[in-house]
Design a protein around this motif. Structure first.
Motif, PDB file in Angstrom:
ATOM      1  N   ARG A   1      16.219 -38.489 -73.217  1.00 23.18           N
ATOM      2  CA  ARG A   1      16.890 -37.919 -72.043  1.00 23.18           C
ATOM      3  C   ARG A   1      17.091 -38.995 -70.955  1.00 23.18           C
ATOM      4  O   ARG A   1      18.095 -38.995 -70.260  1.00 23.18           O
ATOM      5  N   ILE A   2      16.115 -39.912 -70.843  1.00 22.43           N
ATOM      6  CA  ILE A   2      16.278 -41.030 -69.894  1.00 22.43           C
ATOM      7  C   ILE A   2      17.502 -41.852 -70.300  1.00 22.43           C
ATOM      8  O   ILE A   2      18.302 -42.259 -69.450  1.00 22.43           O
ATOM      9  N   GLY A   3      17.660 -42.077 -71.608  1.00 23.35           N
ATOM     10  CA  GLY A   3      18.836 -42.794 -72.123  1.00 23.35           C
ATOM     11  C   GLY A   3      20.128 -42.081 -71.747  1.00 23.35           C
ATOM     12  O   GLY A   3      21.128 -42.723 -71.374  1.00 23.35           O
ATOM     13  N   ASP A   4      20.121 -40.734 -71.830  1.00 28.42           N
ATOM     14  CA  ASP A   4      21.322 -39.945 -71.451  1.00 28.42           C
ATOM     15  C   ASP A   4      21.687 -40.187 -69.990  1.00 28.42           C
ATOM     16  O   ASP A   4      22.855 -40.340 -69.641  1.00 28.42           O
ATOM     17  N   HIS A   5      20.668 -40.212 -69.112  1.00 31.85           N
ATOM     18  CA  HIS A   5      20.941 -40.424 -67.685  1.00 31.85           C
ATOM     19  C   HIS A   5      21.444 -41.843 -67.421  1.00 31.85           C
ATOM     20  O   HIS A   5      22.285 -42.052 -66.549  1.00 31.85           O
ATOM     21  N   ALA A   6      20.913 -42.815 -68.202  1.00 28.11           N
ATOM     22  CA  ALA A   6      21.382 -44.207 -68.063  1.00 28.11           C
ATOM     23  C   ALA A   6      22.848 -44.309 -68.470  1.00 28.11           C
ATOM     24  O   ALA A   6      23.647 -45.000 -67.818  1.00 28.11           O
TER      25      ALA A   6
ATOM     26  N   GLU B   1      22.417 -46.375 -75.986  1.00 29.62           N
ATOM     27  CA  GLU B   1      22.093 -44.943 -75.909  1.00 29.62           C
ATOM     28  C   GLU B   1      22.351 -44.282 -77.262  1.00 29.62           C
ATOM     29  O   GLU B   1      21.585 -43.417 -77.692  1.00 29.62           O
ATOM     30  N   ASN B   2      23.423 -44.708 -77.949  1.00 24.60           N
ATOM     31  CA  ASN B   2      23.690 -44.186 -79.301  1.00 24.60           C
ATOM     32  C   ASN B   2      22.549 -44.547 -80.242  1.00 24.60           C
ATOM     33  O   ASN B   2      22.124 -43.740 -81.082  1.00 24.60           O
ATOM     34  N   GLU B   3      22.049 -45.776 -80.069  1.00 20.49           N
ATOM     35  CA  GLU B   3      20.908 -46.236 -80.874  1.00 20.49           C
ATOM     36  C   GLU B   3      19.662 -45.393 -80.556  1.00 20.49           C
ATOM     37  O   GLU B   3      18.891 -45.029 -81.461  1.00 20.49           O
ATOM     38  N   LEU B   4      19.450 -45.052 -79.260  1.00 23.65           N
ATOM     39  CA  LEU B   4      18.316 -44.196 -78.861  1.00 23.65           C
ATOM     40  C   LEU B   4      18.411 -42.821 -79.511  1.00 23.65           C
ATOM     41  O   LEU B   4      17.402 -42.259 -79.951  1.00 23.65           O
ATOM     42  N   ASP B   5      19.628 -42.270 -79.566  1.00 23.16           N
ATOM     43  CA  ASP B   5      19.833 -40.959 -80.213  1.00 23.16           C
ATOM     44  C   ASP B   5      19.434 -41.025 -81.690  1.00 23.16           C
ATOM     45  O   ASP B   5      18.755 -40.139 -82.205  1.00 23.16           O
ATOM     46  N   ARG B   6      19.909 -42.114 -82.361  1.00 17.87           N
ATOM     47  CA  ARG B   6      19.582 -42.281 -83.792  1.00 17.87           C
ATOM     48  C   ARG B   6      18.069 -42.438 -83.976  1.00 17.87           C
ATOM     49  O   ARG B   6      17.481 -41.882 -84.889  1.00 17.87           O
ATOM     50  N   MET B   7      17.466 -43.204 -83.060  1.00 25.84           N
ATOM     51  CA  MET B   7      16.022 -43.449 -83.098  1.00 25.84           C
ATOM     52  C   MET B   7      15.248 -42.143 -82.981  1.00 25.84           C
ATOM     53  O   MET B   7      14.295 -41.906 -83.715  1.00 25.84           O
ATOM     54  N   GLU B   8      15.683 -41.300 -82.042  1.00 26.26           N
ATOM     55  CA  GLU B   8      14.986 -40.025 -81.825  1.00 26.26           C
ATOM     56  C   GLU B   8      15.016 -39.180 -83.095  1.00 26.26           C
ATOM     57  O   GLU B   8      13.999 -38.642 -83.523  1.00 26.26           O
ATOM     58  N   ARG B   9      16.212 -39.090 -83.711  1.00 28.12           N
ATOM     59  CA  ARG B   9      16.340 -38.287 -84.948  1.00 28.12           C
ATOM     60  C   ARG B   9      15.461 -38.859 -86.061  1.00 28.12           C
ATOM     61  O   ARG B   9      14.763 -38.125 -86.758  1.00 28.12           O
ATOM     62  N   SER B  10      15.473 -40.181 -86.182  1.00 27.05           N
ATOM     63  CA  SER B  10      14.696 -40.854 -87.234  1.00 27.05           C
ATOM     64  C   SER B  10      13.195 -40.645 -87.018  1.00 27.05           C
ATOM     65  O   SER B  10      12.461 -40.333 -87.963  1.00 27.05           O
ATOM     66  N   TYR B  11      12.737 -40.781 -85.775  1.00 28.75           N
ATOM     67  CA  TYR B  11      11.306 -40.657 -85.487  1.00 28.75           C
ATOM     68  C   TYR B  11      10.814 -39.226 -85.653  1.00 28.75           C
ATOM     69  O   TYR B  11       9.659 -39.003 -86.035  1.00 28.75           O
ATOM     70  N   ARG B  12      11.669 -38.271 -85.353  1.00 29.62           N
ATOM     71  CA  ARG B  12      11.300 -36.867 -85.578  1.00 29.62           C
ATOM     72  C   ARG B  12      11.057 -36.618 -87.079  1.00 29.62           C
ATOM     73  O   ARG B  12      10.091 -35.956 -87.460  1.00 29.62           O
TER      74      ARG B  12
ATOM     75  N   ALA C   1      28.319 -51.989 -69.098  1.00 24.26           N
ATOM     76  CA  ALA C   1      28.349 -50.525 -69.224  1.00 24.26           C
ATOM     77  C   ALA C   1      28.557 -50.107 -70.683  1.00 24.26           C
ATOM     78  O   ALA C   1      27.911 -49.165 -71.171  1.00 24.26           O
ATOM     79  N   LEU C   2      29.443 -50.816 -71.399  1.00 22.12           N
ATOM     80  CA  LEU C   2      29.682 -50.510 -72.820  1.00 22.12           C
ATOM     81  C   LEU C   2      28.421 -50.771 -73.649  1.00 22.12           C
ATOM     82  O   LEU C   2      28.118 -50.023 -74.593  1.00 22.12           O
ATOM     83  N   ALA C   3      27.695 -51.833 -73.289  1.00 23.74           N
ATOM     84  CA  ALA C   3      26.445 -52.150 -73.994  1.00 23.74           C
ATOM     85  C   ALA C   3      25.422 -51.028 -73.801  1.00 23.74           C
ATOM     86  O   ALA C   3      24.654 -50.707 -74.710  1.00 23.74           O
ATOM     87  N   VAL C   4      25.429 -50.405 -72.613  1.00 23.96           N
ATOM     88  CA  VAL C   4      24.520 -49.273 -72.332  1.00 23.96           C
ATOM     89  C   VAL C   4      24.861 -48.101 -73.250  1.00 23.96           C
ATOM     90  O   VAL C   4      23.968 -47.473 -73.836  1.00 23.96           O
TER      91      VAL C   4
END
Length: 545
Positions: free
Chosen positions: A526-531, A486-497, A479-482
């Motif tokens: 958003r899928i990452g947020d739900h995970a 998800e934090n990495e996904l957030d950073r990725m989204e900002r970077s890709y934008r 669960a902690l790894a998830v």
């Protein structure tokens, strides 16, 4: 004579067109009147083969087409809503239900086609009430059916003076196999056994064919109608292919048996005509009904044999996606709530595995544009919606039982997780719609944008997989790894934008492509947020709303 031939052809094809439109329009109206619960009706009654036959006969009467019911069945088997064995009963029921149209045609009110059309039109155009307009659509369809038949009959009348036609009907009387072939081919062309039966009723009514020639054509019609299901099964799952195959075998076997028993069957039809004082059209309707009911009665005891033959002919795994819950037994709610909770958890984990699979198929669709990946993903999205309803209902029932504090926490965690997994399905559905938009509008995404999307897809897939595993094992490390991913996904989204804005400023990327790219990235985030919501349920960190 030339003008007569033209008039004859025009009246026949025009009448046929109006007739086919009438059947379709009447079927659509009946469906709306009955409510759009056909799939649920099929789903509910088809677990028992005999009930399945009766229920599907009713559904086929409502949709006015055995082909539609059979194609619907192929779709349900393909989607995992129905097993292949259940489909056999459905196909038998569809064959009985389709005889209803012939009985409608048998009622001698063809001359009233136009007034019936007028009544239907009035109901459609002068009433605001939805029920009345739906009924009006049914009435209008019925009127079109009769008007089309009347027009066709007018077109067929001059045939009696054509020597070639007289020779053909004579050949059909002497050689029943020719009649079967003609009936099959014509139904394959027209794609409606109801239409070919209607034409046959018209020919018989005008005295253009005798009963010996008419009955083999009737058998052929039943073979020809299977082509629609065969077409629907192309590229479908193994179960769907088997369902289509059963339809073919069932109808070909029936036609063969009755062809061998043609003399006694003809004698029976002639006796029925005299005994009930039937008109020519109604005689064909009774012959059609008797044939299909008798065919079902004879073959029904051999459903298991039929299934065995088809499984041998079409090997492979049966169902692609199982829509129905596999673990939710209501008996545990009363007997052992803790066991019922474990059952619900098993089903939620299965839902998580489906969410992962749906996202994986979406990723494949983005990269290779093969429609089958989109179809599988959409079926999974359907399955997620269905499981969401079923699991939620089960958990609501379970909440009435006496649960310990620990069980209550687990119960609410499962309720929340189900909602999150259903939302993941909604998000990958959004991505599929964006891919469809990209493909149909030829929107060009740069190789860099595709690379970024694939990197984010891979991480999102790992996140969903790990969240499901964390829920299954109740493992805090997972669960902690998830949460980290998800934090990495957030950073990725900002970077890709930001990278996208740079590409836009450099003129490498179009505004249209940018909207598609940003929306896809946003849905993945958003899928990452739900995970992570699911992982936090495992960690017990989620704040109560």
């Amino acid at each position: 004579m030339e003008i007569d031939v033209q008039k004859m052809i025009f009246e026949f094809i025009g009448g046929l067109g109006i007739f086919l439109f009438g059947i379709k329009y009447m079927g659509d109206g009946l469906q709306k009147v009955a409510g759009d619960r056909l799939r649920e009706m099929l789903d509910r009654f088809t677990s028992n083969p005999l009930m399945g036959v009766i229920a599907v006969a009713v559904v086929t009467i409502l949709v006015q087409s055995s082909s539609t019911t059979t194609v619907l069945t192929v779709g349900l088997v393909n989607a995992g809503f129905m097993t292949f064995r259940q489909a056999i009963g459905v196909i038998m029921g569809a064959n009985i239900g389709t005889t209803f149209t012939a009985f409608i045609i048998g009622i001698d009110i063809k001359a009233y086609g136009l007034p019936i059309l007028a009544v239907g039109s009035l109901m459609i155009f002068f009433f605001k009430n939805k029920k009345v307009t739906n009924l009006g659509q049914t009435v209008f369809g019925l009127g079109a059916l009769f008007f089309g038949l009347e027009t066709m009959s007018g077109g067929m009348k001059p045939l009696r003076s054509l020597e070639a036609f007289r020779e053909l009907t004579l050949s059909m009387s002497e050689n029943p196999v020719l009649g079967v072939v003609i009936g099959t081919l014509f139904t394959v062309i027209v794609q409606s056994s109801s239409a070919t039966i209607g034409i046959l009723q018209g020919l018989f009514g005008e005295g253009l064919v005798d009963i010996q020639a008419a009955l083999p054509v009737l058998f052929g019609d039943n073979i020809g109608t299977t082509i629609t299901a065969v077409i629907a099964a192309i590229g479908a799952s193994v179960g769907a292919k088997r369902a289509a195959f059963v339809h073919v075998i069932f109808n070909v076997l029936g036609a063969t048996v009755f062809l061998l028993l043609l003399k006694p069957f003809t004698a029976y039809v002639e006796w029925l005509q005299g005994y009930l004082n039937l008109g020519p059209e109604m005689t064909i309707a009774f012959a059609h009904g008797s044939f299909n009911i008798a065919n079902t009665v004879v073959q029904f005891p051999f459903v298991a044999v039929l299934a065995w033959i088809v499984i041998k002919l079409v090997p492979g795994e049966d169902s692609l996606i199982e829509f129905k819950p596999q673990h939710l037994d209501p008996i545990f709610i009363e007997q052992s709530p803790s066991l019922a909770l474990d059952q619900a958890k098993e089903e939620v984990v299965r839902m998580g595995q489906y969410a992962y699979k749906g996202l994986e198929e979406t990723s494949l669709y983005l990269n290779n544009k093969q429609q089958k990946h989109s179809e599988i993903a959409m079926q999974i999205e359907d399955a997620l919606n269905n499981l969401d309803r079923k699991i939620t209902d089960y958990l609501i029932d379970l909440s009435q039982a006496s649960l310990t504090d620990e069980e209550s926490l687990k119960h609410s965690a499962l309720m929340d997780s189900v909602r999150d997994l259903e939302r993941i399905g909604d998000h990958f559905e959004n991505i599929i719609e964006l891919i469809d938009y990209k493909n149909s509008n030829k929107v060009y995404l740069t190789p860099q944008a595709i690379d970024d999307l694939n990197t984010m897809f891979d991480l999102t897939l790992m996140t969903v997989k790990q969240a499901t595993k964390a829920l299954e094992t109740m493992n805090r490390e997972e669960a902690l790894a998830v949460v980290q991913k998800e934090n990495e996904l957030d950073r990725m989204e900002r970077s890709y934008r930001k990278k996208h804005i740079i590409r836009l400023n450099e003129g490498v990327c179009t505004g249209q492509a940018g909207i598609v790219f940003v929306d896809m990235v946003s849905n993945l985030e958003r899928i990452g947020d739900h995970a992570v919501n699911i992982a936090e349920e495992v960690l017990g960190e989620k704040e109560s709303l």
